[in-house]
Write an enzyme that holds these catalytic residues in place. Sequence first.
Site, PDB file in Angstrom:
ATOM      1  CG  ASP A 210      -2.011   1.030   1.129  1.00 56.42           C
ATOM      2  OD1 ASP A 210      -2.972   0.795   0.372  1.00 56.42           O
ATOM      3  OD2 ASP A 210      -1.916   2.081   1.790  1.00 56.42           O
ATOM      4  CD  GLU A 254      -4.693   4.061  -1.515  1.00 59.89           C
ATOM      5  OE1 GLU A 254      -4.916   4.436  -0.344  1.00 59.89           O
ATOM      6  OE2 GLU A 254      -5.567   4.078  -2.405  1.00 59.89           O
TER       7      GLU A 254
END
Length: 355
Positions: A210, A254
């Site tokens: 992430d 993301e």
Amino acid sequence: MVFAGDQGSLDHIGLSPMLWQEQNARRMQILVVDDSVHIHHQLRTYFSAAGYENVSYVLSAAEAFEQIFYNDKRVANSVDLILMDIDMDGISGIEAVKRIKADPRFLDVPVVMISADTSTDSLQQAFDAGAVDYITKPLRKIEILVRVKSFLRVRQLTIELRKANDELQQLVNLDGLTHIANRRYFDIALHREWRHFRRSAPPLSLLMIDIDYFKRFNDRYGHLAGDRCLRKIAKVLSDVVKRPRDLAARYGGEEFALILPETDRCGAVAIAKRVLDAVSALRIEHATSTTGSQYVSVSVGVAVATDDPHKGSKGLIDESDQALYLAKQAGRNRFWVAGDLESNGDSSQYEETCG
């Protein structure tokens, strides 16, 4: 395949699409299997006059097998059309067609039988074996050339359609922004690798990744900069995993994932550290990050499959997600290995066990 937008690529060399396709068909591979030298001579004359460039002639089914299999069933020679005599010494034409069609690589290759025997039983056996048509002896030039042209065109269209389908399948499996595997293909790949793991129990690792404080990055630099950042991270992940079965995927937003077949705990830790270093080396400015770095960084959750029949691939995802959560809780810009009580993103703590 010639699309409407490709017309200019043909116009500049003076070829219409139809003429280009016809000339391309004449370069396709034809194999003639007949035990008559006279038939070889006759067909050679016809094909040469018609401009066919790649025609091979063999006298028996055994020679045909050598020609198309290179004496190795694992490596098939390219052949686009087979003209096969029914009645030959040794292996008959019908038996030869059965053996050829038993190989999946030749299912779409048309086989046309050549025979003076046009009895219903003989032709039915030929069609049941996999032949698509037959030509009667004595041979007639116009019939031979029309049939060959027709079947080569069908073969050409089949190849083009398969190529187009392959390209479409690739697009379906790719993330539109980053051009790495998308979530759909990630799910397919992980399910496949999990089944392989359950059968033979090779190591299997999963990394969930992430981007740290990505919302702040978008708010500060704008969504276009955010898209560029995502593409750069995706490129880095693709470069980190190099083996054919390794997979880098965009999991969503993301968040990214790496599937690492045949990778144990130590190997997964090494990859996690490589990811952190590679992202750091991009030096993408991130002034609003509070990880202690002024550049974009990532957090990584590492999970290694265990022989637990109740866990399944979803359990592996859950473990890597939990590890990712712990990496974030510990300050981000680090990795965490599922099951570890402490992990600070420094692989030195694994040096003793990993060597």
